[in-house]
Every structure is written in structure tokens, then in C-alpha cells.
Design an enzyme around this catalytic site. Sequence first.
Site, PDB file in Angstrom:
ATOM      1  N   ALA A 193      26.252 -11.551  99.822  1.00 16.57           N
ATOM      2  CA  ALA A 193      25.684 -12.833  99.402  1.00 16.57           C
ATOM      3  C   ALA A 193      24.976 -13.503 100.574  1.00 16.57           C
ATOM      4  O   ALA A 193      23.875 -14.048 100.429  1.00 16.57           O
ATOM      5  CB  ALA A 193      26.777 -13.745  98.839  1.00 16.57           C
ATOM      6  N   ASP A 194      25.591 -13.463 101.750  1.00 18.59           N
ATOM      7  CA  ASP A 194      24.939 -13.987 102.955  1.00 18.59           C
ATOM      8  C   ASP A 194      23.665 -13.221 103.274  1.00 18.59           C
ATOM      9  O   ASP A 194      22.616 -13.808 103.565  1.00 18.59           O
ATOM     10  CB  ASP A 194      25.885 -13.881 104.153  1.00 18.59           C
ATOM     11  CG  ASP A 194      26.868 -15.038 104.246  1.00 18.59           C
ATOM     12  OD1 ASP A 194      26.573 -16.117 103.715  1.00 18.59           O
ATOM     13  OD2 ASP A 194      27.923 -14.856 104.871  1.00 18.59           O
TER      14      ASP A 194
END
Length: 421
Positions: A193-194
Site C-alpha cells: 500500500a505504501d
Amino acid sequence: MPNKSSSPSAAPALPAMSLAGVRVLDLSRVLAGPWCTQTLADLGADVIKVERPGSGDDTRAWGPPYLKNAEGADTSEAAYYLGANRNKRSIAIDIATPEGQALIRQLAAGVDVLVENFKVGDLARYGLDAQSLQAENPGLVVCSITGFGQSGPYQDRAGYDYAIQGMGGLMSVTGERDDLPGGGPQKVGVAVADLFTGLYATVAILAALRHRDATGQGQTIDMALLDTQLAMLANLGSNYLCTGKAPGRMGNAHQNIVPYQVFEAADGHVIVAVGNDNQFAKFCGILEQPAWAQDPRFASNAARVRHRELLVPLIAAVIKTQPRQHWLSAMEAAKVPCGPINNLAEAFADPHVQAREMTVAMPHPLSEQLRLVASPIKLSATPVRYRHAPPLLGQHSHELLREAGLDAAQIQALLATKVVA
């Protein structure tokens, strides 16, 4: 007299980099923001990394492992930090002080892009919000990266990759099937997600710069980890929206393609990634089961998906009879997509990976040679260059202050009051 550049002894001029001349003020830390700014830096942007005096980016302490010095002892630089911060220059500024805030405003007035991942409203308390900075620099592109974005009921929550993988549905489709041993929610092995948010932020910044170059107008970019997590569900998100049925975990199998999964060979595991019916027919020939390709239950991908529970055990029984290299060699020869399951040592030792130069060695102040994963971006005219090792905390403070127009007395005053380190 010949032109100096044409002299045989003259070094060839390096090509300009794609983002040469673009300046970025990086107020982000940890991963999503630094991943974005490292990509911009790899492409030639001058990235100024602003860090807290004393501690710096949180990831500097996220070890072990740490970079080793020439004697083999740990240094202060964590491998985590090193992986996301090359090609940047570091300045340590205490932005909680009025002097530090004034310095940030001065730096922001001379850059093209500002990237930050503070909680919603935090920078406004210091007068460093996008509206305030763009009043002094109308062409400034400001990219904010948060867990949940600048609006909505969760805007004030802190956002962490692990929690976002859960909230955004990724862990509901990752891991072994619930009805099999080991079934249950599982996060992805890296902070996707990062990382995806960092890449989407990079794309958004490049789009905003193109608009700025055409109009002179900057803009704000609102990037949220949860938004990105939902977007990167790709076909699974579309599956749900088309059917109203939430997909579940499939382990190493594919939701929409069969056979597209891991099989156990006699001495290990092999990935089979059959993507169409022609490949399936070739695969059946390798298995010495050509009739399967004509069987109406298996002849099309749609049929194979519907009869997955029947077909997969049949394939598994055959694959189990031979070592994995037997199957890999046969499938590669027939151009049936396949692959081994490598650990990282095996992956980096792969001759193709080495031929693609996917590692890079850089000199570092604390080590004779720092090895990093290289950028995957291959540009023919403006290639990525590795100009700066991931900087030490405040390594370029003096240099950047001089570039900002401060004289020796002003710099000494900031150092004496610990506004800058």
C-alpha cells in the site's frame, strides 16, 4: 582550433536527465513519500530531504540489519532507510520553531514540488500548508500523502500500511483458502500500500508538473493509502463490482485463470501460469495428457475455472512425478509460462537479473561500497543515474543553507540554536 568537446581526450558529456532542473522539497518520512521522492530523484530531480534534528527519518532506526562499515561492524544507517533514500540531499530542521518554519518557507519558495505525509492539518499549524506556501510560490505542486486523505470521516486517523491492507480488502484475498490448513488472512510480504501510493504519487506529480509548465499554475495532490489499496485490487475489485460477490482467498491459485498456480514437483515447487487455451494445449502435451485439451470440461478457460476442483488434482498428481527442473525445462521449451520460486539470494544471483543490472554499488561515507536495488526504469535517452548515496542525517545542511542565500553568520546562528543540525 578544434572544439574542446570534440577532443579525443575529453570525457563524453552525460545526457541530461529527464527531471533535470526540477527541485523537490521532501518533508516525508518512512516509505510512501520517500519512495515517491526517490523515484523523482532517480529521474534527475534535486530532492532536498528535510529531517528532524537528532533522529531524522524514522526508518534510520528500523534495524537490524544495518549498513556494515569496512571492519564489518554495524553503522547507524538501517538497511530499510537506505532502500528508499538515494539521490537525495539531507538537511535537519526543527520545524516546531519559528526559525525552522521560516526556513522551510524560504526553501519552498525556490522549489517546484513539495511532498509531505504529515497528519491532516499539522502543517497548517506551522503556516506551512499548501495554501500558504502557494501564496508565495504560485507554481508550487504540493503532494500530501496520508492514510485516508484530506476529506472523509477517517481523515484524522493515522494510516499504516498493515492496517490499510486489512481495511482495503487485500488481506481478504491474500493467503491460503479458509477451508485448507493454514487458511486465514495474510498480509503481503512488503508494504505494497505504501509502495503503490508512492508510485501513484509520482505519476500525479509528473502530471501536475506538465500542467504547471503549460499554465504556470501549481496545484495540490491528495494521495491516500486506502484509496490506492482499493485501486490496486484491479481485477478482483472489478469482479466484486460486476457480481456483488466478494472474492475470497485462493492461496497460490488465480481467481480467474486455471491452471495458474503453484504445483509441488518431486523435489520442490514450480509455478505454472497458463494464460490461454493454446498454452493449455501445449501444457497438456508436456504432461502427456493431450486428451485434457479436448475435454469440454477443460477446453476453455471458463470451463477450467468452473471445473477447477476436478482439474487441479489431476495436474498435481502428474507434476509430482518429476523434479521441478524437468517441468521447467519442458515448459520453457514449449513457451508455456512458468517459473521457480526463488529466495532473495537466488533472485539476485539469477543471470538475467544480473544482466539487467538490477543492483548498483555506491560509495557511502560509512562504507566502502553500499549495494542497493537499482531502479527498474530503463530510459534510452535520459537514463537513471546514481548521483548520491542515501544521505547521512543533515549531511548537506551547510550546503543547502548556502544555496538558499544564508551567509556564514546566519548559518552559525541556526546551528547554535539547534534549529538546524
